[in-house]
Write a protein that holds these residues in place. Structure first.
Motif, PDB file in Angstrom:
ATOM      1  N   GLU A  68      88.767 -33.479 151.052  1.00 28.73           N
ATOM      2  CA  GLU A  68      89.131 -34.232 152.030  1.00 28.73           C
ATOM      3  C   GLU A  68      88.453 -33.972 153.556  1.00 28.73           C
ATOM      4  N   ILE A  69      88.344 -32.718 153.615  1.00 27.83           N
ATOM      5  CA  ILE A  69      87.754 -32.100 154.872  1.00 27.83           C
ATOM      6  C   ILE A  69      86.493 -32.606 154.969  1.00 27.83           C
ATOM      7  N   ALA A  70      85.565 -32.390 153.842  1.00 25.15           N
ATOM      8  CA  ALA A  70      84.034 -32.646 153.722  1.00 25.15           C
ATOM      9  C   ALA A  70      83.988 -34.054 154.133  1.00 25.15           C
ATOM     10  N   THR A  71      84.741 -35.019 153.645  1.00 25.17           N
ATOM     11  CA  THR A  71      84.724 -36.413 153.837  1.00 25.17           C
ATOM     12  C   THR A  71      84.977 -36.768 155.451  1.00 25.17           C
ATOM     13  N   ARG A  72      85.949 -36.116 155.784  1.00 23.65           N
ATOM     14  CA  ARG A  72      86.461 -36.400 157.284  1.00 23.65           C
ATOM     15  C   ARG A  72      85.193 -36.008 158.148  1.00 23.65           C
ATOM     16  N   LEU A  73      84.497 -34.804 158.073  1.00 17.72           N
ATOM     17  CA  LEU A  73      83.735 -34.269 158.974  1.00 17.72           C
ATOM     18  C   LEU A  73      82.187 -34.621 158.715  1.00 17.72           C
ATOM     19  N   ILE A  99      80.413 -33.635 155.924  1.00 19.89           N
ATOM     20  CA  ILE A  99      79.596 -32.408 155.774  1.00 19.89           C
ATOM     21  C   ILE A  99      79.566 -32.260 154.181  1.00 19.89           C
ATOM     22  N   SER A 100      79.146 -31.238 153.711  1.00 19.20           N
ATOM     23  CA  SER A 100      79.157 -30.897 151.962  1.00 19.20           C
ATOM     24  C   SER A 100      80.542 -30.066 151.892  1.00 19.20           C
ATOM     25  N   GLU A 101      81.130 -30.106 150.614  1.00 21.35           N
ATOM     26  CA  GLU A 101      82.157 -29.382 150.313  1.00 21.35           C
ATOM     27  C   GLU A 101      81.806 -27.817 150.467  1.00 21.35           C
ATOM     28  N   GLY A 102      80.705 -27.719 149.927  1.00 21.46           N
ATOM     29  CA  GLY A 102      80.087 -26.287 150.095  1.00 21.46           C
ATOM     30  C   GLY A 102      80.309 -25.493 151.486  1.00 21.46           C
ATOM     31  N   THR A 103      79.842 -26.524 152.419  1.00 20.46           N
ATOM     32  CA  THR A 103      79.950 -26.101 153.918  1.00 20.46           C
ATOM     33  C   THR A 103      81.178 -25.774 154.284  1.00 20.46           C
ATOM     34  N   VAL A 104      82.089 -26.699 153.918  1.00 21.50           N
ATOM     35  CA  VAL A 104      83.737 -26.442 154.173  1.00 21.50           C
ATOM     36  C   VAL A 104      84.068 -24.989 153.524  1.00 21.50           C
ATOM     37  N   LYS A 105      83.888 -25.009 152.267  1.00 18.32           N
ATOM     38  CA  LYS A 105      84.231 -23.425 151.709  1.00 18.32           C
ATOM     39  C   LYS A 105      83.863 -22.312 152.443  1.00 18.32           C
ATOM     40  N   THR A 106      82.587 -22.458 152.988  1.00 21.63           N
ATOM     41  CA  THR A 106      82.070 -21.497 154.035  1.00 21.63           C
ATOM     42  C   THR A 106      82.773 -21.177 155.187  1.00 21.63           C
TER      43      THR A 106
END
Length: 216
Positions: free
Chosen positions: A175-180, A182-189
């Motif tokens: 959900e954060i990746a969609t909002r911002l 960016i990729s989900e991998g980037t969110v995890k980082t």
């Protein structure tokens, strides 16, 4: 493949969970137990990655079974426990935390919420139903009188602060990746860096930090 053990005294509940989990490509039910003592025995023989543990079971209940897992199984790779309950009560949440549970979900959670929670705790993250997370935050923020000894939020980049604010809203990485955008991998980082920079153990503590510092 993430190996899952189901511990619940109702066979129909176990059958429902098995159908949901075995219907995925990466989750596999490797054992079932009807009480806490049986859960400990089965866990020792099948080595699950995650245990879905009911709270109210005959004999040894889910909280006590979760507590005993610390000493009953090898410390090198202990299973992660998600407490599942019909009863949205604080006493279970706090007891489960102290016992070492990694997640809390109500039994009426959506199929996707259940599968996402299993994947999250298998990856070393903590999860909780939104209502549980909100009450945990309220409890720690309002009842803990100790002086705050928190790392200043300015150690985070602007984007990391954005991610922290969305974590505090209970959003998943996807959900954060969609909002911002960016990729989900980037969110995890970003999440890993946030926890490391702020000296926090998991996402629940990140939510508490965000509310205490006004970053939420």
């Amino acid at each position: 493949m993430i190996r899952v053990l189901l511990a619940d005294d109702q066979s129909l509940v176990r059958a429902g969970f098995r159908m949901i989990l075995d219907g995925t490509d990466d989750l596999l039910v490797v054992g079932e137990a009807a009480d806490g003592l049986q859960a400990l025995s089965v866990a020792a023989s099948v080595s699950p990655d995650v245990i879905l543990m009911d709270v109210r079971m005959p004999g040894v209940d889910g909280i006590e079974a979760t507590r005993r897992l610390r000493t009953a199984l090898p410390p090198s790779a202990p299973p992660h426990v998600i407490i599942l309950t019909t009863f949205d009560l604080d006493e279970y949440v706090y007891a489960g935390l102290r016992a070492g549970a990694a997640g809390f979900l109500l039994k009426d959670a959506l199929d996707t919420e259940l599968t996402q929670a299993v994947r999250a705790v298998a990856g070393g993250h903590n999860v909780a139903a939104p209502t549980v997370t909100r009450r945990l935050v309220q409890h720690f923020v309002s009842t803990d009188p100790r002086p705050l000894d928190l790392v200043p939020i300015d150690v985070l980049t602007a984007r990391e602060r954005d991610v922290l604010a969305l974590i505090a809203q209970g959003m998943s990485n996807q959900e954060i990746a969609t909002r911002l955008t960016i990729s989900e991998g980037t969110v995890k980082t970003h999440v890993s860096r946030i926890l490391a920079k702020l000296g926090l153990r998991d996402r629940i503590h990140a939510v508490i930090y965000a509310h205490r510092t006004g970053a939420a």
